[in-house]
Design a protein around this motif. Structure first.
Motif, PDB file in Angstrom:
ATOM      1  N   ASP A   1     118.336  29.845  65.167  1.00 27.71           N
ATOM      2  CA  ASP A   1     118.501  28.609  64.392  1.00 27.71           C
ATOM      3  C   ASP A   1     117.134  28.208  63.845  1.00 27.71           C
ATOM      4  N   PRO A   2     116.683  28.882  62.771  1.00 27.01           N
ATOM      5  CA  PRO A   2     115.295  28.704  62.315  1.00 27.01           C
ATOM      6  C   PRO A   2     114.980  27.357  61.686  1.00 27.01           C
ATOM      7  N   GLN A   3     115.982  26.506  61.475  1.00 25.89           N
ATOM      8  CA  GLN A   3     115.727  25.202  60.868  1.00 25.89           C
ATOM      9  C   GLN A   3     115.877  24.050  61.851  1.00 25.89           C
ATOM     10  N   ASN A   4     116.081  24.361  63.108  1.00 28.29           N
ATOM     11  CA  ASN A   4     116.264  23.323  64.121  1.00 28.29           C
ATOM     12  C   ASN A   4     114.909  22.695  64.464  1.00 28.29           C
ATOM     13  N   PRO A   5     114.701  21.401  64.170  1.00 24.52           N
ATOM     14  CA  PRO A   5     113.378  20.806  64.398  1.00 24.52           C
ATOM     15  C   PRO A   5     112.975  20.781  65.862  1.00 24.52           C
ATOM     16  N   SER A   6     113.932  20.635  66.752  1.00 26.57           N
ATOM     17  CA  SER A   6     113.613  20.646  68.180  1.00 26.57           C
ATOM     18  C   SER A   6     113.077  22.006  68.606  1.00 26.57           C
ATOM     19  N   PHE A   7     113.706  23.078  68.113  1.00 24.27           N
ATOM     20  CA  PHE A   7     113.252  24.424  68.453  1.00 24.27           C
ATOM     21  C   PHE A   7     111.877  24.688  67.842  1.00 24.27           C
ATOM     22  N   LEU A   8     111.669  24.252  66.600  1.00 26.24           N
ATOM     23  CA  LEU A   8     110.377  24.452  65.946  1.00 26.24           C
ATOM     24  C   LEU A   8     109.273  23.696  66.687  1.00 26.24           C
ATOM     25  N   ASP A   9     109.594  22.494  67.164  1.00 24.89           N
ATOM     26  CA  ASP A   9     108.624  21.737  67.955  1.00 24.89           C
ATOM     27  C   ASP A   9     108.268  22.487  69.233  1.00 24.89           C
ATOM     28  N   SER A  10     109.272  23.018  69.905  1.00 26.85           N
ATOM     29  CA  SER A  10     109.008  23.779  71.136  1.00 26.85           C
ATOM     30  C   SER A  10     108.102  24.968  70.845  1.00 26.85           C
ATOM     31  N   LEU A  11     108.361  25.663  69.733  1.00 27.30           N
ATOM     32  CA  LEU A  11     107.556  26.835  69.389  1.00 27.30           C
ATOM     33  C   LEU A  11     106.109  26.424  69.106  1.00 27.30           C
ATOM     34  N   GLY A  12     105.953  25.351  68.328  1.00 27.45           N
ATOM     35  CA  GLY A  12     104.603  24.870  68.047  1.00 27.45           C
ATOM     36  C   GLY A  12     103.874  24.448  69.311  1.00 27.45           C
ATOM     37  N   TRP A  13     104.596  23.823  70.235  1.00 26.22           N
ATOM     38  CA  TRP A  13     103.983  23.342  71.475  1.00 26.22           C
ATOM     39  C   TRP A  13     103.583  24.521  72.370  1.00 26.22           C
ATOM     40  N   ALA A  14     104.404  25.577  72.380  1.00 27.39           N
ATOM     41  CA  ALA A  14     104.043  26.766  73.159  1.00 27.39           C
ATOM     42  C   ALA A  14     102.771  27.407  72.599  1.00 27.39           C
ATOM     43  N   TYR A  15     102.683  27.486  71.277  1.00 25.14           N
ATOM     44  CA  TYR A  15     101.459  28.032  70.668  1.00 25.14           C
ATOM     45  C   TYR A  15     100.256  27.141  70.992  1.00 25.14           C
ATOM     46  N   PHE A  16     100.465  25.822  71.002  1.00 26.66           N
ATOM     47  CA  PHE A  16      99.385  24.905  71.353  1.00 26.66           C
ATOM     48  C   PHE A  16      98.874  25.196  72.763  1.00 26.66           C
ATOM     49  N   LYS A  17      99.808  25.352  73.700  1.00 28.57           N
ATOM     50  CA  LYS A  17      99.414  25.602  75.088  1.00 28.57           C
ATOM     51  C   LYS A  17      98.721  26.950  75.244  1.00 28.57           C
TER      52      LYS A  17
END
Length: 695
Positions: free
Chosen positions: A609-625
């Motif tokens: 689901d490449p347009q799901n904002p919750s999933f995109l946030d999780s991905l960005g947060w994982a990269y941040f960590k």
């Protein structure tokens, strides 16, 4: 908590679609004969008899003198095989008639009776049964073909198609045992015939569906080297319209590479697709998206996108990509000019494309804080539909007006014009019937999402006086009370609705969500467990939703191991459930445990689901960590663009910009997060960041 439901399977029967793709083009003789019923022939000696299928898909019984010697039998069998092949040749050329199909089936059946080990006849019968929607008989004949000759290309190919249908690959809900059988047969196909484009293309789709991305890329690279296939109907049905051409192979390869973050390689693949099929607008659009996804707005990218638009002025996707790149570079007027030019080029009747471009123009103005210009775009949309201030006659116009007025309200709110923003809901009310509570529901949700919960509570209570039996308003009041820290009052509204039977499932699910928001994890767990116990066995989605809620409640209650176990329970039955993948990855990321595993889980959710904002946030947060700040900025910014009212996303962006040394920008995002936060703990934490009390 990150909840979402799985995308429903696509409502198309691929099995029937393939049959129609072959039979729908049959050239019926003139005058067209009435189809005759055909009866099954007893299986040849030594061949296992399958269960009886529908008569229409059985071969015609063929009687005749039986040659007396094995040599004569083989000679006649091969003669019948050649006869059947002549009749069946129309399948390849698209000129097959019903009469030819019947004659081919009869000849192949006779050949198989005379020589049971004649694999070519068995393979041809398998293909005919597949065309006639008889999967069981197709599988039986296909297995007979490969038993007689393990090198039978036709037998392996038909078996691969049978198992592909049974795998439900086209519907998006994979049957793993059938998928594994399909992959095994496809590997046999490419062993026997290494240049089979369909087999490599389908292998790639199965590998993607089972998260074997590396193997998928290898299969796509192989497919991309092959010439165009003359038999693309089956693949087109399974993939909802894709071709088996080399251009499509490169485009599909580019899509997969782009999703996996290999942007440069994706751009190269899309360029190759365009070189093969320069007039294909989809390839141009994909290249534009790939260039944009590179995260760069430098002049070279803009110039290349500009050339793409010049090549095909009617390609809305390329124009959108160019406009976004220009806007990202701060060239808002150029972006607006690009979109206005593309809007002018839209062909009459293509209103959906025109609307997409107009909305993107408004979004570009919004991101540039030119709220008045954005509002004007939306007001023009209402005017173009002749929507004024009187009740609308049809649901289509009502839905359109509600969506546009919500955008207008949000823009005025961002401009600090709260009274004007709220006036949009009064305009909405005037367009709807007196019996429709939509304007009140949207107003309350708007106030809640913008942190104005006291005003939301007053508004929802006023609305409930006019719509006393409206459950959605009752739940809005309960949510608002929970966000105000008055969870007991909220539960007091909900508990009288419990009936003590299975219909309480939704009520307990809602209560659990409310208690999670109120920070009462243990009670949320109890409510979620009741929902789990009431989930219907006939609706597997209910149990999944209840378990996802339970995992979030367990996390809130301080039981991370329990939350992880619950999510893995879901994944044990549904390995590709995107919400479970995302939530497990996010929970691990928050605890800074097994970050690489967390990233992999979230990436799988985003692929689904490449347009799901919750999933995109999780991905960005994982990269941040993980310290990958460029990737973090890309995905967190995309998430914020898709959901600007999420306190979590805004806080994450603040944390990112602090890490990047951009303190002022961080403060801006933290202030937004504070205005949207509903939980006391969140408010305390964000205030501490704003006051410089955290490292």
């Amino acid at each position: 908590m990150k909840l979402s439901s799985r995308r429903p399977p696509r409502g198309r029967e691929p099995f029937l679609a393939f049959t129609l793709a072959v039979l729908g083009a049959l050239a019926a003789p003139a005058p067209a004969p009435r189809a005759q019923a055909v009866r099954p022939t007893p299986p040849a000696a030594g061949t296992p008899a399958p269960a009886q299928a529908g008569a229409a898909s059985q071969p015609t019984q063929t009687q005749g003198p039986v040659p007396s010697t094995p040599r004569e039998r083989r000679a006649l069998a091969y003669a019948k095989l050649l006869e059947g092949q002549r009749y069946f040749e129309g399948v390849r050329s698209g000129t097959l008639t019903l009469d030819s199909l019947r004659r081919a089936q009869s000849a192949f059946q006779r050949a198989a009776e005379l020589e049971p080990t004649l694999s070519e006849a068995r393979a041809a019968l398998a293909e005919i049964h597949l065309i006639l929607n008889d999967l069981k008989q197709a599988e039986h004949e296909g297995l007979a073909a490969v038993r007689a000759n393990p090198e039978s290309y036709g037998g392996h190919r038909t078996l691969a198609r049978v198992y592909t249908f049974q795998s439900r690959l086209a519907e998006g809900s994979l049957d793993r045992p059938a998928a594994d059988k399909a992959v095994a047969q496809l590997l046999e196909v490419v062993r026997v015939h290494p240049n089979d484009a369909e087999a490599w293309a389908l292998l790639a789709e199965f590998y993607l569906a089972t998260n074997r991305e590396k193997e998928a890329v290898e299969a796509l690279r192989k497919w991309a080297t092959l010439p165009a296939s003359m038999e693309g109907r089956f693949y087109k049905v399974i993939t909802q319209g894709r071709d088996l051409s080399p251009g499509s192979a490169n485009a599909r390869l580019g899509e997969v590479l782009l999703r996996s973050g290999q942007t440069a390689e994706a751009v190269a693949a899309f360029r190759q697709a365009i070189a093969i099929e320069p007039e294909n607008p989809r390839h141009l659009q994909l290249l534009g998206e790939a260039l944009e996804a590179g995260g760069s707005a430098d002049q070279s990218v803009i110039e290349e996108l500009r050339r793409l638009v010049a090549q095909n002025p009617g390609n809305a996707g390329a124009a959108l990509a160019l406009a976004r790149a220009q806007a990202r570079a701060g060239r808002v007027e150029e972006a607006a000019q690009t979109l206005r030019g593309s809007i002018a080029a839209v062909k009459p009747g293509n209103e959906a494309e025109r609307l997409q471009l107009q909305v993107q123009l408004a979004k570009i103005y919004e991101e540039a804080a030119r709220f008045g210009d954005a509002v004007k775009i939306y007001e023009d949309l209402l005017t173009s539909r002749n929507i004024k201030n009187s009740p609308l006659a049809n649901d289509r116009d009502r839905r359109f007006a509600v969506g546009v007025l919500l955008e207008i309200a949000g823009l005025h709110q961002q401009a600090g014009q709260t009274p004007v923003a709220l006036a949009a809901f009064e305009r909405m009310r005037a367009l709807l019937p007196d019996t429709d509570p939509t304007a009140d529901l949207q107003k309350v949700e708007f106030l809640r999402s913008h942190g104005k919960r006291a005003e939301a509570l007053q508004a929802v209570r006023n609305a409930r006086q006019r719509f006393a039996g409206e459950v959605r308003l009752l739940r809005q009041e309960a949510l608002t009370l929970g966000e105000l820290g008055r969870a007991d009052e909220a539960l007091g509204l909900l508990r009288p609705r419990l009936k003590g039977d299975a219909s309480d499932f939704e009520e307990y699910l809602f209560m659990s969500s409310l208690l999670i928001s109120a920070g009462r994890g243990s009670e949320a767990v109890e409510a979620a467990r009741k929902a789990v116990s009431l989930a219907s066995a006939e609706e597997p989605g209910q149990a999944t939703n209840a378990l996802i809620m339970l995992s979030s409640a367990q996390e809130r209650a301080g039981d991370p191991k329990g939350a992880e176990a619950t999510l893995r329970q879901i994944l044990a039955k549904d390995a590709d459930n995107p919400t479970a993948l995302n939530n497990l990855g996010y929970f691990l990321t928050e605890r800074e445990e097994r970050l690489e595993e967390a990233l992999g889980l979230i990436e799988r959710a985003v692929r689904a689901d490449p347009q799901n904002p919750s999933f995109l946030d999780s991905l960005g947060w994982a990269y941040f960590k993980l310290g990958k700040l460029k990737e973090a900025e890309r995905y967190l910014s995309d998430a914020a663009r898709r959901n600007p009212t999420s306190a979590t996303i805004q806080e994450h962006l603040g944390d990112l910009f602090k890490k990047l040394g951009q303190r002022e920008k961080a403060q801006t995002f933290w202030r937004r997060a504070l205005s949207l936060a509903s939980e006391a703990a969140d408010t305390v934490r964000i205030k501490a960041k704003l006051n410089g009390e955290t490292k």
